[in-house]
Design a protein around this motif. Structure first.
Motif, PDB file in Angstrom:
ATOM      1  N   CYS A 249     -26.284  15.914 -18.121  1.00  0.00           N
ATOM      2  CA  CYS A 249     -25.057  16.182 -18.894  1.00  0.00           C
ATOM      3  C   CYS A 249     -25.391  16.483 -20.353  1.00  0.00           C
ATOM      4  CB  CYS A 249     -24.078  15.002 -18.812  1.00  0.00           C
ATOM      5  SG  CYS A 249     -22.602  15.313 -19.800  1.00  0.00           S
ATOM      6  N   GLU A 250     -24.971  17.657 -20.794  1.00  0.00           N
ATOM      7  CA  GLU A 250     -25.320  18.074 -22.146  1.00  0.00           C
ATOM      8  C   GLU A 250     -24.144  17.923 -23.103  1.00  0.00           C
ATOM      9  OE1 GLU A 250     -24.625  22.772 -20.934  1.00  0.00           O
ATOM     10  OE2 GLU A 250     -26.618  21.877 -20.837  1.00  0.00           O
ATOM     11  N   GLN A 251     -23.097  17.233 -22.637  1.00  0.00           N
ATOM     12  CA  GLN A 251     -21.907  16.982 -23.470  1.00  0.00           C
ATOM     13  C   GLN A 251     -21.303  18.275 -24.051  1.00  0.00           C
ATOM     14  OE1 GLN A 251     -20.180  13.693 -24.411  1.00  0.00           O
ATOM     15  NE2 GLN A 251     -20.940  13.785 -22.311  1.00  0.00           N
ATOM     16  N   CYS A 252     -21.310  19.293 -23.212  1.00  0.00           N
ATOM     17  CA  CYS A 252     -20.749  20.573 -23.673  1.00  0.00           C
ATOM     18  C   CYS A 252     -19.231  20.535 -23.767  1.00  0.00           C
ATOM     19  CB  CYS A 252     -21.180  21.688 -22.729  1.00  0.00           C
ATOM     20  SG  CYS A 252     -20.496  21.505 -21.063  1.00  0.00           S
ATOM     21  N   TYR A 254     -17.001  21.246 -21.466  1.00  0.00           N
ATOM     22  CA  TYR A 254     -16.218  22.187 -20.658  1.00  0.00           C
ATOM     23  C   TYR A 254     -15.297  21.434 -19.695  1.00  0.00           C
ATOM     24  CZ  TYR A 254     -18.894  26.322 -22.097  1.00  0.00           C
ATOM     25  OH  TYR A 254     -19.464  27.332 -22.807  1.00  0.00           O
ATOM     26  N   CYS A 305     -17.806  22.467 -14.900  1.00  0.00           N
ATOM     27  CA  CYS A 305     -19.132  22.007 -15.321  1.00  0.00           C
ATOM     28  C   CYS A 305     -20.220  23.023 -14.929  1.00  0.00           C
ATOM     29  CB  CYS A 305     -19.452  20.647 -14.724  1.00  0.00           C
ATOM     30  SG  CYS A 305     -21.103  20.090 -15.228  1.00  0.00           S
ATOM     31  N   PRO A 306     -20.975  23.506 -15.894  1.00  0.00           N
ATOM     32  CA  PRO A 306     -22.017  24.479 -15.557  1.00  0.00           C
ATOM     33  C   PRO A 306     -23.154  23.852 -14.760  1.00  0.00           C
ATOM     34  CG  PRO A 306     -22.048  23.966 -17.918  1.00  0.00           C
ATOM     35  CD  PRO A 306     -20.877  23.249 -17.343  1.00  0.00           C
ATOM     36  N   LEU A 307     -23.207  22.522 -14.740  1.00  0.00           N
ATOM     37  CA  LEU A 307     -24.322  21.850 -14.055  1.00  0.00           C
ATOM     38  C   LEU A 307     -23.867  21.123 -12.785  1.00  0.00           C
ATOM     39  CD1 LEU A 307     -25.845  20.485 -17.346  1.00  0.00           C
ATOM     40  CD2 LEU A 307     -26.698  22.390 -16.005  1.00  0.00           C
ATOM     41  N   LEU A 309     -21.855  18.700 -12.326  1.00  0.00           N
ATOM     42  CA  LEU A 309     -21.765  17.234 -12.418  1.00  0.00           C
ATOM     43  C   LEU A 309     -20.316  16.817 -12.133  1.00  0.00           C
ATOM     44  CD1 LEU A 309     -23.921  16.810 -15.646  1.00  0.00           C
ATOM     45  CD2 LEU A 309     -24.660  16.831 -13.259  1.00  0.00           C
ATOM     46  N   PRO A 311     -17.486  14.307 -13.283  1.00  0.00           N
ATOM     47  CA  PRO A 311     -16.685  13.267 -13.941  1.00  0.00           C
ATOM     48  C   PRO A 311     -15.627  12.714 -12.996  1.00  0.00           C
ATOM     49  CG  PRO A 311     -16.829  15.251 -15.323  1.00  0.00           C
ATOM     50  CD  PRO A 311     -17.450  15.589 -14.001  1.00  0.00           C
TER      51      PRO A 311
HETATM   52  S1  SF4 Z   1     -19.042  20.034 -18.358  1.00  0.00           S
HETATM   53 FE1  SF4 Z   1     -20.735  18.997 -17.285  1.00  0.00          FE
HETATM   54  S2  SF4 Z   1     -22.424  19.052 -18.734  1.00  0.00           S
HETATM   55 FE2  SF4 Z   1     -20.574  19.537 -19.909  1.00  0.00          FE
HETATM   56  S3  SF4 Z   1     -19.877  17.543 -20.690  1.00  0.00           S
HETATM   57 FE3  SF4 Z   1     -18.832  17.862 -18.771  1.00  0.00          FE
HETATM   58  S4  SF4 Z   1     -20.088  16.862 -17.239  1.00  0.00           S
HETATM   59 FE4  SF4 Z   1     -21.371  17.110 -19.060  1.00  0.00          FE
END
Ligand code: SF4
Ligand code: SF4
Length: 439
Positions: A249-252, A254, A305-307, A309, A311
């Motif tokens: 998680c890069e705290q972007c 999105y 989420c681009p990755l 992940l 939430p």
């Molecule tokens: S979109 Fe994904 S990478 Fe960005 S803050 Fe949320 S969980 Fe983290």
């Protein structure tokens, strides 16, 4: 007998969600009743069928609920692309009922989002649309309300069957029909390595078809290849989600910027729950209790989420853990204001369907209006919010279609259940098994 009693006796529950008993909802006083025909979950076509086949019942049910709630206005909310459904519904409109055409975005059918789209009102945090004078009822539920007034109990459900199944279609299936029988009746799986997804790609779950049955809230059943990206996401264990999120998680933000509940002004910020998970620190109380504001729509994890992940998953875990300790979110009186960019951050359904890897299954399915004849059903005593019904039949009893087989104890929240086929009761064990033999 008044309308609410008739609806209670017919076992009507919210057909498009968790199955809240309808009789307990339609006693509220509201200004407007919204008939929810948005059906925003990708691949589902069940409500579309109901709007074509039971338009008059939907409008009758809507007017009944307007009467019980004192609402002066009724609005049928339907996707603008659903022109055939709109045409059917228009035939039965009266002057206090109108149609609202919605864009094709997700989650248009979420009751908070629908309330905002139709009235401009924001449901308070921890509250319900009723708090702003709005009652939302799914179109199938409203058709069931109309049937209840004629003494007809809820005994079947319209279900979309699709994905890697030989004959996809929309069918009217008796409640209690095993999902494995549903798949077999639709020609069986095309491939052997499939997994079964119940109720749709965004809010549904993977199931074992031999262990589950059609209920009053089943909307869809889809077979996906085991290596489909969505099937893989939904099979990922919690430990893997935690590990991935800590590393990636890069705290972007999105996830927050696209969260429909955040965009309507609620304080839910999914990137904050990721921070809690990732930093393994004591969270602020509000970050955790905000879990209750999450409707689990899946936009954060399956779209934003681009990755990839999740939430949503962490919110779900926190909610379960708090609820187990009897901790709930009380309604907050905070003034909410919709985000400036809300309109521009709606999630287009076509793009979503492609992103989650199910666009190949997004076909216009054939509608089959004739209710299935099945040899045996296992009717769950609990397929609604509230307490389970108590059996009122014994093994060996003969029952007709519509006979009450389970009743809710007086004063408890729940819904009665009815035989969905005529036959003989052969087993009672959390479910009531009825076999057609000897009927
Ligand atoms: S979109 Fe994904 S990478 Fe960005 S803050 Fe949320 S969980 Fe983290
Ligand atoms: S699932 Fe994600 S996007 Fe949907 S309401 Fe919850 S936090 Fe927001």
């Amino acid at each position: 007998m008044n309308h609410a009693e008739l609806v209670k006796n017919a076992g009507v529950v919210g057909a498009g969600g968790a199955g809240f008993p309808t009789h307990a909802k339609i006693g509220a006083r509201v200004d407007v009743v919204l008939a929810n025909g948005a059906e925003c979950e990708p691949l589902l076509h069940s409500d579309q069928f109901v709007m074509l086949d039971r338009a008059e019942q939907i409008l009758d049910g809507l007017r009944t609920v307007m009467e019980t709630t004192g609402a002066k206005r009724g609005v049928v909310c339907i996707k603008e692309k659903n022109t055939r459904g709109a045409k059917e519904l228009e035939k039965h409109l009266t002057k206090n009922v109108s149609i609202l055409a919605l864009g094709d975005f997700y989650p248009a059918g979420d009751e908070h989002i629908l309330t905002f789209e139709a009235t401009g009102k924001i449901t308070p945090e921890g509250g319900l649309p009723i708090d702003v004078g709005v009652l939302v009822q799914n179109v199938t539920t409203l058709a069931n309300v109309a049937r209840a007034l004629k003494g007809e109990a809820v005994t079947s459900k319209v279900v979309t069957v699709g994905g890697e199944v030989a004959k996809p279609g929309v069918h009217v299936i008796p409640v209690g029909t095993p999902l494995s029988d549903v798949i077999a009746a639709c020609g069986g799986p095309i491939r052997d390595d499939g997994v079964a997804l119940l109720n749709g790609p965004m809010m549904g779950r993977l199931v074992e078809p031999s262990k589950e049955v059609v209920t009053k809230t089943t909307g869809g059943l889809f077979l996906l290849p085991r290596d489909n990206p969505l099937a893989q996401r939904l099979s990922r264990p919690l430990s893997a989600d935690i590990r991935l999120s800590r590393g990636a998680c890069e705290q972007c933000r999105y996830c927050t910027d696209f969260c429909p509940r955040y965009l309507q002004g609620h304080s839910l910020k999914p990137h904050m729950i990721m921070r809690v998970m990732n930093e393994q620190r004591e969270p602020e109380v509000e970050t955790v209790t905000d879990s209750f504001l999450c409707c689990e729509c899946g936009v954060c994890d399956l779209f934003a989420c681009p990755l990839s992940l999740s939430p949503r998953r962490f919110y779900r875990e926190f909610k379960a853990s708090l609820s187990a300790r009897k901790i709930w979110l009380r309604k907050r009186n905070k003034k909410c204001e919709a985000d400036l960019y809300r309109e521009h951050r709606r999630v287009p359904k076509g793009k979503l369907t492609r992103r989650i890897g199910v666009s190949g299954y997004d076909l216009a399915p054939e509608f089959h209006g004739k209710e299935w004849d099945v040899d045996a059903v296992e009717i769950p005593l609990s397929m609604h919010i509230g307490v389970a019904a108590e059996p009122v039949v014994r093994i060996g009893d003969k029952v007709g279609r519509g006979t009450v087989v389970g009743k809710i104890a007086s004063g408890k929240l729940g819904a009665d259940v009815h035989a969905s086929i005529a036959g003989v009761v052969t087993k009672i064990n959390g479910r009531i098994r009825i076999e057609r033999r000897g009927a």
